[in-house]
Design a protein around this motif. Structure first.
Motif, PDB file in Angstrom:
ATOM      1  N   PRO A  79       0.836  -1.205   0.000  1.00 20.03           N
ATOM      2  CA  PRO A  79       0.000   0.000   0.000  1.00 20.03           C
ATOM      3  C   PRO A  79       0.871   1.256   0.000  1.00 20.03           C
ATOM      4  O   PRO A  79       1.981   1.246   0.543  1.00 20.03           O
ATOM      5  CB  PRO A  79      -0.787  -0.095   1.308  1.00 20.03           C
ATOM      6  CG  PRO A  79      -0.517  -1.439   1.875  1.00 20.03           C
ATOM      7  CD  PRO A  79       0.685  -2.009   1.198  1.00 20.03           C
ATOM      8  N   ASN A  80       0.381   2.321  -0.604  1.00 20.14           N
ATOM      9  CA  ASN A  80       1.094   3.590  -0.565  1.00 20.14           C
ATOM     10  C   ASN A  80       1.155   4.089   0.876  1.00 20.14           C
ATOM     11  O   ASN A  80       0.180   3.970   1.618  1.00 20.14           O
ATOM     12  CB  ASN A  80       0.403   4.643  -1.439  1.00 20.14           C
ATOM     13  CG  ASN A  80       0.668   4.419  -2.908  1.00 20.14           C
ATOM     14  OD1 ASN A  80       1.729   3.950  -3.291  1.00 20.14           O
ATOM     15  ND2 ASN A  80      -0.301   4.767  -3.737  1.00 20.14           N
ATOM     16  N   PRO A  81       2.290   4.648   1.288  1.00 20.95           N
ATOM     17  CA  PRO A  81       2.389   5.174   2.653  1.00 20.95           C
ATOM     18  C   PRO A  81       1.585   6.453   2.811  1.00 20.95           C
ATOM     19  O   PRO A  81       1.261   7.127   1.821  1.00 20.95           O
ATOM     20  CB  PRO A  81       3.889   5.452   2.815  1.00 20.95           C
ATOM     21  CG  PRO A  81       4.382   5.681   1.432  1.00 20.95           C
ATOM     22  CD  PRO A  81       3.528   4.818   0.534  1.00 20.95           C
ATOM     23  N   VAL A  82       1.276   6.778   4.054  1.00 14.78           N
ATOM     24  CA  VAL A  82       0.517   7.986   4.376  1.00 14.78           C
ATOM     25  C   VAL A  82       1.386   8.846   5.283  1.00 14.78           C
ATOM     26  O   VAL A  82       2.015   8.347   6.211  1.00 14.78           O
ATOM     27  CB  VAL A  82      -0.802   7.614   5.085  1.00 14.78           C
ATOM     28  CG1 VAL A  82      -1.566   8.853   5.514  1.00 14.78           C
ATOM     29  CG2 VAL A  82      -1.651   6.727   4.185  1.00 14.78           C
ATOM     30  N   ALA A  83       1.392  10.135   5.021  1.00  9.43           N
ATOM     31  CA  ALA A  83       2.163  11.068   5.841  1.00  9.43           C
ATOM     32  C   ALA A  83       1.426  11.342   7.144  1.00  9.43           C
ATOM     33  O   ALA A  83       0.265  11.724   7.127  1.00  9.43           O
ATOM     34  CB  ALA A  83       2.394  12.368   5.083  1.00  9.43           C
ATOM     35  N   GLY A  84       2.125  11.150   8.274  1.00  5.95           N
ATOM     36  CA  GLY A  84       1.574  11.562   9.560  1.00  5.95           C
ATOM     37  C   GLY A  84       1.677  13.074   9.671  1.00  5.95           C
ATOM     38  O   GLY A  84       2.241  13.736   8.801  1.00  5.95           O
ATOM     39  N   PRO A  85       1.163  13.657  10.762  1.00  6.92           N
ATOM     40  CA  PRO A  85       1.174  15.118  10.908  1.00  6.92           C
ATOM     41  C   PRO A  85       2.569  15.739  10.769  1.00  6.92           C
ATOM     42  O   PRO A  85       2.716  16.797  10.167  1.00  6.92           O
ATOM     43  CB  PRO A  85       0.618  15.346  12.317  1.00  6.92           C
ATOM     44  CG  PRO A  85      -0.183  14.126  12.609  1.00  6.92           C
ATOM     45  CD  PRO A  85       0.496  13.001  11.883  1.00  6.92           C
ATOM     46  N   GLY A  86       3.619  15.077  11.273  1.00  3.97           N
ATOM     47  CA  GLY A  86       4.980  15.629  11.216  1.00  3.97           C
ATOM     48  C   GLY A  86       5.833  15.052  10.111  1.00  3.97           C
ATOM     49  O   GLY A  86       7.057  15.209  10.117  1.00  3.97           O
ATOM     50  N   GLY A  87       5.204  14.385   9.155  1.00  3.97           N
ATOM     51  CA  GLY A  87       5.972  13.716   8.109  1.00  3.97           C
ATOM     52  C   GLY A  87       5.567  14.113   6.715  1.00  3.97           C
ATOM     53  O   GLY A  87       4.674  14.928   6.499  1.00  3.97           O
ATOM     54  N   VAL A  88       6.265  13.525   5.758  1.00  7.73           N
ATOM     55  CA  VAL A  88       5.968  13.717   4.346  1.00  7.73           C
ATOM     56  C   VAL A  88       6.025  12.363   3.655  1.00  7.73           C
ATOM     57  O   VAL A  88       6.621  11.420   4.178  1.00  7.73           O
ATOM     58  CB  VAL A  88       6.966  14.686   3.657  1.00  7.73           C
ATOM     59  CG1 VAL A  88       6.983  16.037   4.344  1.00  7.73           C
ATOM     60  CG2 VAL A  88       8.356  14.096   3.607  1.00  7.73           C
TER      61      VAL A  88
END
Length: 195
Positions: A18-27
């Motif tokens: 699955p494609n990764p998802v950015a958390g609030p502090g990530g990209v």
């Protein structure tokens, strides 16, 4: 997305993830190039576990690519930015989620391939020489194994810091290539090491 995965036999193969998802502090970075290091091969043998929070079965400790998605708490980074990073694993995939504070900008003059092989060796060299040893102008630095990945980075970091650098290589035919790593005016001595 496609990712290189280490199977239970320590072999590498392609797999859909699955494609990764950015958390609030990530990209999320669209990977354009990723380095392959000894640690990746050690991970495949089961000798180098991934740090907590990073993929345990997808190798790749250094990446370069374009920012695709930016987390809600991230500032100063935009979609489309050219970035590189030293990560805990997962770089051998089409996309990777990365904490924003790990990102370094990729200069326009640097190719994706150059940027993808930069973070591991140069972070190690910088940490050893500047952070740990506090090398400064006028210091004398001996770099053994100066023709290897971290060795070539150490020669460059030591030279630009103004240190008198002695570079040791096993193969004499590499002397001139190693010396050429230092900028004009830097002092790098060549030594042949015998084993």
């Amino acid at each position: 997305m496609r990712a290189v995965v280490i199977d239970s036999d320590g072999q590498f193969h392609l797999e859909r993830r699955p494609n990764p998802v950015a958390g609030p502090g990530g990209v999320v970075v669209r990977v354009r190039a990723a380095g392959l290091n000894a640690a990746d091969l050690q991970q495949a043998r089961g000798d180098y576990p991934a740090p907590p929070g990073w993929p345990t079965d997808v190798p790749g400790l250094e990446i370069a690519g374009e920012v695709e998605h930016v987390g809600s708490a991230v500032t100063g980074i935009s979609t489309g930015d050219r970035v590189m990073a030293l990560v805990g694993g997962g770089g051998q995939a089409e996309r990777i989620a990365v904490p924003a504070d790990l990102l370094l900008p990729v200069p326009d003059a640097l190719s994706w391939q150059e940027a993808g092989g930069f973070p591991e060796a140069f972070s190690t060299a910088w940490d050893a020489l500047i952070t740990q040893a506090q090398v400064r102008a006028g210091d004398r630095v001996l770099v053994t194994g100066a023709a290897g990945g971290v060795g070539t980075a150490m020669v460059q970091v030591a030279a630009v810091s103004g240190a008198h650098t002695v570079a040791s290589v096993r193969r004499p035919e590499l002397h001139h290539q190693v010396k050429a790593l230092a900028p004009d005016g830097a002092h790098v001595e060549r030594r042949h090491s015998r084993r």
